[in-house]
Design a protein around this motif. Structure first.
Motif, PDB file in Angstrom:
ATOM      1  N   UNK A  47     -95.963 -56.294  16.283  1.00  0.00           N
ATOM      2  CA  UNK A  47     -97.075 -56.003  15.380  1.00  0.00           C
ATOM      3  C   UNK A  47     -96.486 -55.588  14.038  1.00  0.00           C
ATOM      4  N   UNK A  48     -96.963 -56.208  12.970  1.00  0.00           N
ATOM      5  CA  UNK A  48     -96.378 -56.015  11.645  1.00  0.00           C
ATOM      6  C   UNK A  48     -97.324 -55.256  10.718  1.00  0.00           C
ATOM      7  N   UNK A  49     -96.719 -54.455   9.844  1.00  0.00           N
ATOM      8  CA  UNK A  49     -97.437 -53.865   8.725  1.00  0.00           C
ATOM      9  C   UNK A  49     -97.538 -54.942   7.645  1.00  0.00           C
ATOM     10  N   UNK A  50     -98.747 -55.351   7.317  1.00  0.00           N
ATOM     11  CA  UNK A  50     -98.933 -56.455   6.379  1.00  0.00           C
ATOM     12  C   UNK A  50     -98.453 -56.126   4.973  1.00  0.00           C
ATOM     13  N   UNK A  51     -98.353 -54.837   4.644  1.00  0.00           N
ATOM     14  CA  UNK A  51     -97.977 -54.462   3.282  1.00  0.00           C
ATOM     15  C   UNK A  51     -96.472 -54.216   3.144  1.00  0.00           C
ATOM     16  N   UNK A  52     -95.830 -53.694   4.172  1.00  0.00           N
ATOM     17  CA  UNK A  52     -94.379 -53.482   4.119  1.00  0.00           C
ATOM     18  C   UNK A  52     -93.608 -54.568   4.848  1.00  0.00           C
ATOM     19  N   UNK A  53     -94.327 -55.389   5.653  1.00  0.00           N
ATOM     20  CA  UNK A  53     -93.727 -56.462   6.460  1.00  0.00           C
ATOM     21  C   UNK A  53     -92.695 -55.927   7.444  1.00  0.00           C
ATOM     22  N   UNK A  54     -92.904 -54.710   7.923  1.00  0.00           N
ATOM     23  CA  UNK A  54     -92.031 -54.119   8.929  1.00  0.00           C
ATOM     24  C   UNK A  54     -92.722 -54.110  10.287  1.00  0.00           C
ATOM     25  N   UNK A  55     -91.918 -54.150  11.337  1.00  0.00           N
ATOM     26  CA  UNK A  55     -92.446 -54.073  12.693  1.00  0.00           C
ATOM     27  C   UNK A  55     -92.819 -52.629  12.989  1.00  0.00           C
ATOM     28  N   UNK A  56     -94.058 -52.410  13.382  1.00  0.00           N
ATOM     29  CA  UNK A  56     -94.508 -51.038  13.638  1.00  0.00           C
ATOM     30  C   UNK A  56     -94.993 -50.860  15.080  1.00  0.00           C
TER      31      UNK A  56
ATOM     32  N   UNK B 159    -106.054 -58.662   1.514  1.00  0.00           N
ATOM     33  CA  UNK B 159    -107.130 -58.475   0.541  1.00  0.00           C
ATOM     34  C   UNK B 159    -108.291 -57.690   1.149  1.00  0.00           C
ATOM     35  N   UNK B 160    -108.535 -57.891   2.444  1.00  0.00           N
ATOM     36  CA  UNK B 160    -109.633 -57.186   3.112  1.00  0.00           C
ATOM     37  C   UNK B 160    -109.261 -55.751   3.465  1.00  0.00           C
ATOM     38  N   UNK B 161    -107.979 -55.396   3.310  1.00  0.00           N
ATOM     39  CA  UNK B 161    -107.561 -54.035   3.624  1.00  0.00           C
ATOM     40  C   UNK B 161    -107.041 -53.840   5.029  1.00  0.00           C
ATOM     41  N   UNK B 162    -106.829 -54.922   5.761  1.00  0.00           N
ATOM     42  CA  UNK B 162    -106.272 -54.804   7.114  1.00  0.00           C
ATOM     43  C   UNK B 162    -104.764 -54.622   7.004  1.00  0.00           C
ATOM     44  N   UNK B 163    -104.237 -53.596   7.679  1.00  0.00           N
ATOM     45  CA  UNK B 163    -102.826 -53.264   7.520  1.00  0.00           C
ATOM     46  C   UNK B 163    -101.942 -53.817   8.636  1.00  0.00           C
ATOM     47  N   UNK B 164    -102.469 -53.944   9.840  1.00  0.00           N
ATOM     48  CA  UNK B 164    -101.657 -54.292  10.996  1.00  0.00           C
ATOM     49  C   UNK B 164    -102.100 -55.655  11.522  1.00  0.00           C
ATOM     50  N   UNK B 165    -101.123 -56.503  11.879  1.00  0.00           N
ATOM     51  CA  UNK B 165    -101.454 -57.844  12.379  1.00  0.00           C
ATOM     52  C   UNK B 165    -100.355 -58.322  13.318  1.00  0.00           C
TER      53      UNK B 165
ATOM     54  N   UNK C 161     -97.641 -66.589  13.438  1.00  0.00           N
ATOM     55  CA  UNK C 161     -97.069 -66.683  12.098  1.00  0.00           C
ATOM     56  C   UNK C 161     -95.889 -65.729  11.961  1.00  0.00           C
ATOM     57  N   UNK C 162     -96.019 -64.559  12.543  1.00  0.00           N
ATOM     58  CA  UNK C 162     -94.954 -63.562  12.456  1.00  0.00           C
ATOM     59  C   UNK C 162     -93.885 -63.791  13.533  1.00  0.00           C
ATOM     60  N   UNK C 163     -94.332 -63.978  14.738  1.00  0.00           N
ATOM     61  CA  UNK C 163     -93.367 -64.121  15.828  1.00  0.00           C
ATOM     62  C   UNK C 163     -94.089 -64.550  17.092  1.00  0.00           C
ATOM     63  N   UNK C 164     -93.427 -65.357  17.899  1.00  0.00           N
ATOM     64  CA  UNK C 164     -93.909 -65.669  19.234  1.00  0.00           C
ATOM     65  C   UNK C 164     -93.584 -64.495  20.163  1.00  0.00           C
ATOM     66  N   UNK C 165     -94.256 -64.367  21.299  1.00  0.00           N
ATOM     67  CA  UNK C 165     -93.843 -63.362  22.287  1.00  0.00           C
ATOM     68  C   UNK C 165     -92.414 -63.628  22.751  1.00  0.00           C
ATOM     69  N   UNK C 166     -91.643 -62.572  22.906  1.00  0.00           N
ATOM     70  CA  UNK C 166     -90.218 -62.731  23.207  1.00  0.00           C
ATOM     71  C   UNK C 166     -89.773 -61.696  24.228  1.00  0.00           C
ATOM     72  N   UNK C 167     -88.673 -61.976  24.949  1.00  0.00           N
ATOM     73  CA  UNK C 167     -88.138 -61.004  25.895  1.00  0.00           C
ATOM     74  C   UNK C 167     -87.665 -59.746  25.179  1.00  0.00           C
TER      75      UNK C 167
END
Length: 588
Positions: free
Chosen positions: A347-356, A549-555, A559-565
């Motif tokens: 799960x990524x922070x859309x504004x910092x692009x870090x995994x949270x 733009x809608x203000x959603x922070x977490x996604x 697009x970011x990553x497939x599920x992984x081990x």
């Protein structure tokens, strides 16, 4: 993750530009000859590298399948290199030649790739694809014989070896395109992109093979170099399919047949009948064999359908007295022997692009059916006593991996789906607390996800259980928001920290106005209630930008990553930490 249509459009554009250069002869005859021969070797080599890259990250049957495809593509590139040497240096190419060994290796590699992919599907699907494949391939062969291949046979009929080499490519291509197309019609949504690209790529190669065989046999080729555009586009599309396969991995390997798969085989049959009827009237040649095969295969297909229907009726009639389904027995054994696996979607922070954070997703490596996702076995156990054991097993696996991450300094929470009817179990909080203690984790290391359609059975008990979890410091997320009923009522009365917007709302926000309006309103409402909105199923940079733009922070999403081990998740976190360190160093 790039959209399949966009990738396909890009490959077609590059192929068209390459074909236009060859068609208009820019640079003169010498440049065109080099661009034709050497250029195709480069395109095949690029596709082979992409397939090899996918092989390195995939597992199981997909890894084997793309390894065969990579070997075939490298073989084609080698064959084209030999062809280029003879054509550009020696001054002529005999047929057949040593180059054909490389070209034939591609047909073998592509065929083995599709066979391995098909072998990973249930036996019933395999049989239907094989029978439908015989029908479609025979129908296409009959039509193509009337249009092109009959002329090839007539021109080279006196030379058996020449006829064989001239026909083996287009005939094999027809079989490959047929199987790939039928597998596409039965693919899951996740795998549909890579199968569409692969089918389109094989179709481009088949078109050029058939056209080349016809033109050379009839003596009308005359250096029509623009035919290379079909091969080039085909290799580019296969390269895109390999990249797509690497992104999606083995998710959704098994899916119900799409409605189109039922009537798809009859389309080429109708086309073949229209084209072949005049030939049949004129004389019963090879076309008669194709038509006979079609009739026999269609008959067998109908018997298979009748047999499946009888089996289905027998299963329904005997289900009441049959006891637990075999899959339940196998699942119980898998839980007891620790055979379940868990993969993680960051799960990524859309504004910092870090995994949270990371969501834990259970997988079952079934010995015969392959890797099964939850929707393939949870519906059978949703109302049985096995659900508590399954939840406990998944929770333990996820916390074990989270403990490793935390020991490496990555203190991100792991989200675990708590399955019904475990949600309202009074012992839930105590069991989770014991699991956290056993793995040495604080409550903040865990988030419990509850799907809204599972809350109706015991509302008071569920509310009390969620309150106990939040009081202890564990986060609670309302999963798949919007997929069920009374969702607004849940937001008002249930104690939650996160609201996860269902992917069915997220996917169309760029093209469907009502969906976009709903998503924006839910995000604003979620913020107003003091919750954190989380967008699921994000599959493109454009959707991610719109959510910002809608203000959603977490996604989260492909697009970011497939599920992984777990080990790959740890490697991704370590790579993120290295990038942050490099960024800080560059500022000092």
């Amino acid at each position: 993750m790039p959209r399949t249509r966009g990738v396909a459009a890009g490959a077609l554009s590059v192929g068209a530009a390459y074909g236009a250069w060859l068609w208009f002869g820019w640079g003169g005859p010498t440049v065109i000859r080099v661009l034709d021969d050497v250029g195709l070797a480069v395109f095949a080599l690029i596709a082979g590298c992409c397939a090899a890259w996918a092989t390195c990250s995939l597992r199981g049957p997909d890894r084997t399948a793309w390894a065969f495809m990579a070997a075939g593509l490298f073989g084609w590139a080698a064959g084209e290199a030999v062809w280029s040497y003879y054509n550009l240096v020696v001054g002529g190419v005999a047929s057949p030649s040593l180059a054909d060994a490389g070209f034939l290796l591609f047909l073998v590699g592509a065929g083995l790739c599709l066979i391995v992919m098909l072998a990973a599907t249930p036996p019933g699907t395999q049989l239907r694809v094989v029978i439908d494949g015989v029908i479609v391939a025979a129908a296409i062969f009959g039509a193509v014989w009337v249009i092109w291949l009959g002329a090839v046979y007539a021109a080279r009929g006196s030379d058996v070896l020449s006829v064989t080499m001239a026909l083996v490519y287009p005939v094999t291509d027809i079989a490959l395109v047929t199987i790939a197309g039928l597998m596409l019609s039965r693919s899951s949504a996740v795998r549909r992109g890579q199968m569409a690209l692969l089918t389109a790529g094989l179709s481009g190669i088949a078109f050029s093979d058939v056209a080349f065989a016809y033109l050379t046999a009839t003596g009308t080729y005359d250096d029509q170099h623009h035919l290379a555009a079909g091969w080039a586009t085909g290799f580019l599309l296969i390269a895109a399919a390999a990249v797509r396969a690497r992104q999606t991995g083995s998710e959704g390997a098994d899916a119900p047949s799409a409605p189109v798969s039922g009537w798809l085989p009859y389309v080429p049959v109708l086309l073949s009948a229209v084209l072949c009827t005049p030939v049949l009237i004129a004389g019963m040649g090879p076309v008669f064999v194709a038509v006979a095969v079609i009739v026999i295969a269609v008959t067998i297909r109908q018997f298979v359908i009748l047999g499946e229907n009888r089996k289905l009726r027998a299963d329904i009639a005997g289900r009441a007295d049959a006891g637990p389904p075999p899959i339940l027995v196998e699942l119980r054994q898998a839980i007891e022997h620790g055979e379940l696996r868990v993969v993680y979607q960051p799960q990524y922070d859309l504004f910092t692009e870090e995994i949270i954070g990371a969501e834990a997703l259970v997988r079952w490596p079934h010995p015969r059916r392959g890797l099964l996702s939850p929707d393939q076995f949870l519906p059978l156990v949703n109302e049985t006593g096995l659900m508590t054991s399954l939840t406990t097993a998944v929770l333990d696996l996820a916390l074990r991996d989270a403990a490793v991450w935390h020991s490496k300094g990555f203190e991100i929470p792991v989200a675990v789906n708590v399955f019904a009817p475990v949600v309202s179990d009074p012992a839930l909080s105590a069991n989770i607390a014991e699991a956290l203690r056993r793995h040495g984790l604080a409550p903040q290391a865990l988030a419990v996800e509850i799907t809204e359609d599972r809350l109706l059975a015991d509302l008071p008990g569920t509310r009390s259980a969620l309150e106990r979890l939040r009081t202890s410091g564990i986060q609670v997320a309302l999963d798949d928001f919007g997929s069920g009923y009374s969702a607004l009522w849940y937001l008002r009365d249930f104690p939650v920290d996160q609201v996860k917007l269902d992917r069915e709302f997220i996917a169309p926000i760029l093209t469907h106005g009502p969906s976009a309006t709903i998503v924006r309103a839910v995000i604003e409402m979620t913020h107003a209630l003091g919750h954190t909105p989380v967008a699921e199923g994000v599959e493109s940079a454009e959707i991610a930008d719109r959510l910002r733009q809608y203000g959603c922070r977490v996604a989260q999403g492909f697009y970011f990553s497939r599920p992984m081990p777990a080990d790959e998740m740890l490697a991704l976190l370590e790579e993120q930490r290295r990038q942050r360190a490099d960024a800080r160093a560059s500022l000092t």
